[in-house]
Design a protein around this motif. Structure first.
Motif, mmCIF file in Angstrom:
data_model
loop_
_atom_site.group_PDB
_atom_site.id
_atom_site.type_symbol
_atom_site.label_atom_id
_atom_site.label_comp_id
_atom_site.label_asym_id
_atom_site.label_seq_id
_atom_site.Cartn_x
_atom_site.Cartn_y
_atom_site.Cartn_z
ATOM 1 N N ILE A 11 -1.343 13.321 8.974
ATOM 2 C CA ILE A 11 0.069 13.001 8.716
ATOM 3 C C ILE A 11 0.607 12.125 9.833
ATOM 4 C CG2 ILE A 11 2.399 13.974 8.599
ATOM 5 C CD1 ILE A 11 1.104 16.387 7.102
ATOM 6 N N GLU A 12 0.327 12.488 11.077
ATOM 7 C CA GLU A 12 0.799 11.708 12.227
ATOM 8 C C GLU A 12 0.238 10.288 12.194
ATOM 9 O OE1 GLU A 12 3.369 11.120 15.048
ATOM 10 O OE2 GLU A 12 3.148 13.061 14.063
ATOM 11 N N GLU A 13 -1.024 10.140 11.798
ATOM 12 C CA GLU A 13 -1.630 8.811 11.689
ATOM 13 C C GLU A 13 -0.925 7.975 10.623
ATOM 14 O OE1 GLU A 13 -5.797 9.466 10.994
ATOM 15 O OE2 GLU A 13 -6.109 10.285 13.002
ATOM 16 N N LYS A 14 -0.586 8.592 9.505
ATOM 17 C CA LYS A 14 0.120 7.878 8.439
ATOM 18 C C LYS A 14 1.522 7.470 8.893
ATOM 19 C CE LYS A 14 -2.296 9.925 4.521
ATOM 20 N NZ LYS A 14 -2.167 10.740 3.300
ATOM 21 N N VAL A 15 2.201 8.367 9.578
ATOM 22 C CA VAL A 15 3.541 8.045 10.097
ATOM 23 C C VAL A 15 3.449 6.877 11.067
ATOM 24 C CG1 VAL A 15 5.431 8.891 11.539
ATOM 25 C CG2 VAL A 15 4.500 10.350 9.738
ATOM 26 N N GLN A 16 2.480 6.903 11.950
ATOM 27 C CA GLN A 16 2.291 5.814 12.915
ATOM 28 C C GLN A 16 2.004 4.501 12.197
ATOM 29 O OE1 GLN A 16 2.806 6.646 16.126
ATOM 30 N NE2 GLN A 16 2.818 4.481 16.593
ATOM 31 N N ALA A 17 1.186 4.556 11.149
ATOM 32 C CA ALA A 17 0.846 3.349 10.392
ATOM 33 C C ALA A 17 2.074 2.740 9.722
ATOM 34 C CB ALA A 17 -0.221 3.668 9.343
ATOM 35 N N VAL A 18 3.041 3.572 9.362
ATOM 36 C CA VAL A 18 4.261 3.085 8.718
ATOM 37 C C VAL A 18 5.268 2.600 9.755
ATOM 38 C CG1 VAL A 18 6.256 3.805 7.340
ATOM 39 C CG2 VAL A 18 3.968 4.534 6.689
ATOM 40 N N THR A 19 5.401 3.297 10.873
ATOM 41 C CA THR A 19 6.447 2.951 11.841
ATOM 42 C C THR A 19 6.067 1.786 12.757
ATOM 43 O OG1 THR A 19 5.683 4.700 13.344
ATOM 44 C CG2 THR A 19 7.519 5.222 11.867
ATOM 45 N N ASP A 20 4.793 1.582 13.038
ATOM 46 C CA ASP A 20 4.393 0.480 13.914
ATOM 47 C C ASP A 20 4.875 -0.883 13.432
ATOM 48 O OD1 ASP A 20 3.271 1.989 15.897
ATOM 49 O OD2 ASP A 20 1.197 1.682 15.266
ATOM 50 N N PRO A 21 4.724 -1.224 12.143
ATOM 51 C CA PRO A 21 5.141 -2.559 11.704
ATOM 52 C C PRO A 21 6.662 -2.769 11.665
ATOM 53 C CG PRO A 21 3.617 -1.567 10.128
ATOM 54 C CD PRO A 21 4.004 -0.521 11.108
ATOM 55 N N VAL A 22 7.448 -1.714 11.744
ATOM 56 C CA VAL A 22 8.899 -1.875 11.607
ATOM 57 C C VAL A 22 9.625 -1.646 12.930
ATOM 58 C CG1 VAL A 22 9.045 -1.426 9.126
ATOM 59 C CG2 VAL A 22 9.128 0.477 10.708
ATOM 60 N N ARG A 23 9.170 -2.315 13.962
ATOM 61 C CA ARG A 23 9.813 -2.205 15.272
ATOM 62 C C ARG A 23 11.159 -2.931 15.298
ATOM 63 N NH1 ARG A 23 6.315 0.151 18.784
ATOM 64 N NH2 ARG A 23 4.131 -0.007 18.270
ATOM 65 N N ASP A 24 11.317 -3.946 14.474
ATOM 66 C CA ASP A 24 12.572 -4.684 14.384
ATOM 67 C C ASP A 24 13.632 -3.777 13.742
ATOM 68 O OD1 ASP A 24 14.280 -6.496 12.285
ATOM 69 O OD2 ASP A 24 13.909 -7.570 14.167
ATOM 70 N N ASP A 25 14.788 -3.633 14.394
ATOM 71 C CA ASP A 25 15.818 -2.711 13.915
ATOM 72 C C ASP A 25 16.333 -3.055 12.525
ATOM 73 O OD1 ASP A 25 15.633 -1.159 16.151
ATOM 74 O OD2 ASP A 25 17.487 -1.876 17.074
ATOM 75 N N GLU A 26 16.467 -4.338 12.224
ATOM 76 C CA GLU A 26 16.974 -4.721 10.901
ATOM 77 C C GLU A 26 15.990 -4.303 9.805
ATOM 78 O OE1 GLU A 26 18.407 -8.633 8.391
ATOM 79 O OE2 GLU A 26 18.392 -8.735 10.568
#
Length: 79
Positions: A11-26
């Motif tokens: 689960i943590e790996e999947k969350v990381q895979a989703v959150t890494d590409p969206v570092r831009d706040d917008e």
């Protein structure tokens, strides 16, 4: 069968895979908005106390900003 530690890690790996590409706040804001429109996700997210407090603080801040903008606009119009 997977043990709980491995499930948690996946689960943590999947969350990381989703959150890494969206570092831009917008981009992150638009992604979060889309996800929170899903009722089951919104319910789950709002169960977390720190998340719920952050959302409520953001609502308060946005409403304060709106009040401040209205006051400035009224002043500029001579009201």
């Amino acid at each position: 069968m997977l043990g709980w530690d491995r499930v948690s890690q996946l689960i943590e790996e999947k969350v990381q895979a989703v959150t890494d590409p969206v570092r831009d706040d917008e981009v992150a804001g638009q992604a979060a908005t889309g996800l929170l429109r899903r009722p089951a996700i919104a319910r789950t997210v709002m169960r977390d106390d720190s998340t719920r407090m952050a959302v409520h603080q953001a609502q308060f801040d946005n409403s304060e900003e709106g009040s401040d903008r209205d006051s400035v606009n009224d002043h500029e119009r001579g009201h």
